[in-house]
Design a protein around this motif. Structure first.
Motif, PDB file in Angstrom:
ATOM      1  N   ALA A   1      -0.577  54.697  -6.095  1.00 17.27           N
ATOM      2  CA  ALA A   1      -1.339  53.470  -5.825  1.00 17.27           C
ATOM      3  C   ALA A   1      -0.513  52.494  -5.006  1.00 17.27           C
ATOM      4  O   ALA A   1      -1.007  51.871  -4.070  1.00 17.27           O
ATOM      5  N   THR A   2       0.741  52.352  -5.315  1.00 15.62           N
ATOM      6  CA  THR A   2       1.622  51.445  -4.576  1.00 15.62           C
ATOM      7  C   THR A   2       1.807  51.927  -3.147  1.00 15.62           C
ATOM      8  O   THR A   2       1.743  51.144  -2.208  1.00 15.62           O
ATOM      9  N   GLY A   3       1.994  53.214  -2.961  1.00 17.50           N
ATOM     10  CA  GLY A   3       2.168  53.768  -1.623  1.00 17.50           C
ATOM     11  C   GLY A   3       0.945  53.572  -0.757  1.00 17.50           C
ATOM     12  O   GLY A   3       1.051  53.186   0.401  1.00 17.50           O
ATOM     13  N   PHE A   4      -0.236  53.800  -1.314  1.00 12.82           N
ATOM     14  CA  PHE A   4      -1.446  53.663  -0.527  1.00 12.82           C
ATOM     15  C   PHE A   4      -1.739  52.204  -0.209  1.00 12.82           C
ATOM     16  O   PHE A   4      -2.151  51.892   0.884  1.00 12.82           O
ATOM     17  N   SER A   5      -1.511  51.314  -1.152  1.00 11.66           N
ATOM     18  CA  SER A   5      -1.790  49.909  -0.867  1.00 11.66           C
ATOM     19  C   SER A   5      -0.794  49.364   0.156  1.00 11.66           C
ATOM     20  O   SER A   5      -1.146  48.558   1.000  1.00 11.66           O
ATOM     21  N   ALA A   6       0.451  49.801   0.097  1.00  6.51           N
ATOM     22  CA  ALA A   6       1.439  49.375   1.086  1.00  6.51           C
ATOM     23  C   ALA A   6       1.040  49.892   2.465  1.00  6.51           C
ATOM     24  O   ALA A   6       1.154  49.180   3.456  1.00  6.51           O
ATOM     25  N   HIS A   7       0.561  51.132   2.524  1.00  6.75           N
ATOM     26  CA  HIS A   7       0.121  51.723   3.789  1.00  6.75           C
ATOM     27  C   HIS A   7      -1.039  50.923   4.365  1.00  6.75           C
ATOM     28  O   HIS A   7      -1.057  50.617   5.557  1.00  6.75           O
ATOM     29  N   ALA A   8      -1.994  50.550   3.533  1.00  7.45           N
ATOM     30  CA  ALA A   8      -3.143  49.775   3.988  1.00  7.45           C
ATOM     31  C   ALA A   8      -2.707  48.396   4.466  1.00  7.45           C
ATOM     32  O   ALA A   8      -3.190  47.896   5.475  1.00  7.45           O
ATOM     33  N   ALA A   9      -1.775  47.783   3.742  1.00  5.86           N
ATOM     34  CA  ALA A   9      -1.274  46.472   4.141  1.00  5.86           C
ATOM     35  C   ALA A   9      -0.556  46.559   5.478  1.00  5.86           C
ATOM     36  O   ALA A   9      -0.681  45.668   6.320  1.00  5.86           O
ATOM     37  N   ASP A  10       0.207  47.626   5.690  1.00  8.81           N
ATOM     38  CA  ASP A  10       0.886  47.820   6.966  1.00  8.81           C
ATOM     39  C   ASP A  10      -0.122  47.924   8.102  1.00  8.81           C
ATOM     40  O   ASP A  10       0.089  47.375   9.171  1.00  8.81           O
ATOM     41  N   ALA A  11      -1.204  48.644   7.875  1.00  8.69           N
ATOM     42  CA  ALA A  11      -2.224  48.821   8.912  1.00  8.69           C
ATOM     43  C   ALA A  11      -2.868  47.488   9.272  1.00  8.69           C
ATOM     44  O   ALA A  11      -3.117  47.217  10.443  1.00  8.69           O
ATOM     45  N   VAL A  12      -3.117  46.656   8.277  1.00 11.16           N
ATOM     46  CA  VAL A  12      -3.695  45.336   8.537  1.00 11.16           C
ATOM     47  C   VAL A  12      -2.722  44.504   9.364  1.00 11.16           C
ATOM     48  O   VAL A  12      -3.110  43.864  10.340  1.00 11.16           O
ATOM     49  N   LYS A  13      -1.457  44.527   8.994  1.00  6.10           N
ATOM     50  CA  LYS A  13      -0.434  43.772   9.717  1.00  6.10           C
ATOM     51  C   LYS A  13      -0.282  44.312  11.148  1.00  6.10           C
ATOM     52  O   LYS A  13      -0.178  43.539  12.104  1.00  6.10           O
ATOM     53  N   LEU A  14      -0.274  45.630  11.291  1.00  7.29           N
ATOM     54  CA  LEU A  14      -0.160  46.228  12.619  1.00  7.29           C
ATOM     55  C   LEU A  14      -1.350  45.860  13.499  1.00  7.29           C
ATOM     56  O   LEU A  14      -1.197  45.525  14.666  1.00  7.29           O
ATOM     57  N   TYR A  15      -2.558  45.943  12.931  1.00  7.14           N
ATOM     58  CA  TYR A  15      -3.748  45.656  13.732  1.00  7.14           C
ATOM     59  C   TYR A  15      -3.835  44.180  14.112  1.00  7.14           C
ATOM     60  O   TYR A  15      -4.441  43.838  15.131  1.00  7.14           O
ATOM     61  N   ALA A  16      -3.202  43.307  13.356  1.00  9.05           N
ATOM     62  CA  ALA A  16      -3.218  41.880  13.698  1.00  9.05           C
ATOM     63  C   ALA A  16      -2.700  41.657  15.112  1.00  9.05           C
ATOM     64  O   ALA A  16      -3.150  40.748  15.814  1.00  9.05           O
ATOM     65  N   ARG A  17      -1.780  42.510  15.559  1.00  8.88           N
ATOM     66  CA  ARG A  17      -1.244  42.407  16.923  1.00  8.88           C
ATOM     67  C   ARG A  17      -2.275  42.824  17.970  1.00  8.88           C
ATOM     68  O   ARG A  17      -2.152  42.475  19.136  1.00  8.88           O
ATOM     69  N   CYS A  18      -3.276  43.573  17.571  1.00 11.36           N
ATOM     70  CA  CYS A  18      -4.276  44.113  18.498  1.00 11.36           C
ATOM     71  C   CYS A  18      -5.484  43.186  18.656  1.00 11.36           C
ATOM     72  O   CYS A  18      -6.251  43.323  19.606  1.00 11.36           O
ATOM     73  N   MET A  19      -5.658  42.294  17.689  1.00 14.87           N
ATOM     74  CA  MET A  19      -6.884  41.495  17.609  1.00 14.87           C
ATOM     75  C   MET A  19      -7.125  40.602  18.817  1.00 14.87           C
ATOM     76  O   MET A  19      -8.268  40.376  19.191  1.00 14.87           O
ATOM     77  N   GLY A  20      -6.072  40.101  19.425  1.00 13.20           N
ATOM     78  CA  GLY A  20      -6.250  39.214  20.566  1.00 13.20           C
ATOM     79  C   GLY A  20      -7.016  39.865  21.704  1.00 13.20           C
ATOM     80  O   GLY A  20      -7.858  39.238  22.341  1.00 13.20           O
ATOM     81  N   CYS A  21      -6.754  41.122  21.949  1.00 13.61           N
ATOM     82  CA  CYS A  21      -7.428  41.844  23.031  1.00 13.61           C
ATOM     83  C   CYS A  21      -8.652  42.617  22.557  1.00 13.61           C
ATOM     84  O   CYS A  21      -9.646  42.711  23.275  1.00 13.61           O
ATOM     85  N   HIS A  22      -8.588  43.179  21.362  1.00 14.10           N
ATOM     86  CA  HIS A  22      -9.641  44.099  20.904  1.00 14.10           C
ATOM     87  C   HIS A  22     -10.589  43.503  19.873  1.00 14.10           C
ATOM     88  O   HIS A  22     -11.563  44.148  19.496  1.00 14.10           O
ATOM     89  N   GLY A  23     -10.324  42.278  19.424  1.00 15.84           N
ATOM     90  CA  GLY A  23     -11.193  41.628  18.446  1.00 15.84           C
ATOM     91  C   GLY A  23     -10.905  42.087  17.022  1.00 15.84           C
ATOM     92  O   GLY A  23     -10.260  43.113  16.807  1.00 15.84           O
ATOM     93  N   GLY A  24     -11.369  41.308  16.077  1.00 10.50           N
ATOM     94  CA  GLY A  24     -11.118  41.580  14.667  1.00 10.50           C
ATOM     95  C   GLY A  24     -11.689  42.882  14.172  1.00 10.50           C
ATOM     96  O   GLY A  24     -11.155  43.496  13.252  1.00 10.50           O
ATOM     97  N   ASP A  25     -12.793  43.321  14.781  1.00  9.71           N
ATOM     98  CA  ASP A  25     -13.425  44.568  14.345  1.00  9.71           C
ATOM     99  C   ASP A  25     -13.420  45.636  15.440  1.00  9.71           C
ATOM    100  O   ASP A  25     -14.157  46.612  15.363  1.00  9.71           O
TER     101      ASP A  25
END
Length: 99
Positions: free
Chosen positions: A15-39
């Motif tokens: 559970a800890t590994g999967f939630s950390a992985h999901a949190a990383d993906a959210v943080k990583l995608y935050a860098r993409c939002m400016g060009c690609h939008g939130g969704d």
């Protein structure tokens, strides 16, 4: 009792590994939002991320990273993808495929 403790420990680890992985993906995608939008629905150089499958995202990001993918304006994405690890690319692929 020992068996229950082992099962509980394993469940907690997973559970800890999967939630950390999901949190990383959210943080990583935050860098993409400016060009690609939130969704992922914002069109950027003719590309929309929303609707892409995980394998498509992974293939594109790996291609940008090694220079084998993208059109004439791939320079920006090549620089961004060059900083991503294989684990980062997989996490982004999973996240973007859920849009």
């Amino acid at each position: 009792m020992k068996r229950i403790l082992i099962v509980f420990s394993l469940a907690l680890f997973l559970a800890t590994g999967f939630s950390a992985h999901a949190a990383d993906a959210v943080k990583l995608y935050a860098r993409c939002m400016g060009c690609h939008g939130g969704d992922g629905s914002k069109v950027q150089n003719g590309t929309v991320l929303k609707g892409m499958s995980e394998p498509q995202v992974i293939m594109a990001l790996q291609g940008y990273r090694d220079g084998s993918y993208g059109g004439s304006k791939k320079g920006l994405m090549k620089n961004i993808a060059a900083k991503l690890t294989d684990a980062d690319i997989k996490a982004l692929g999973e996240r973007i495929a859920k849009f």
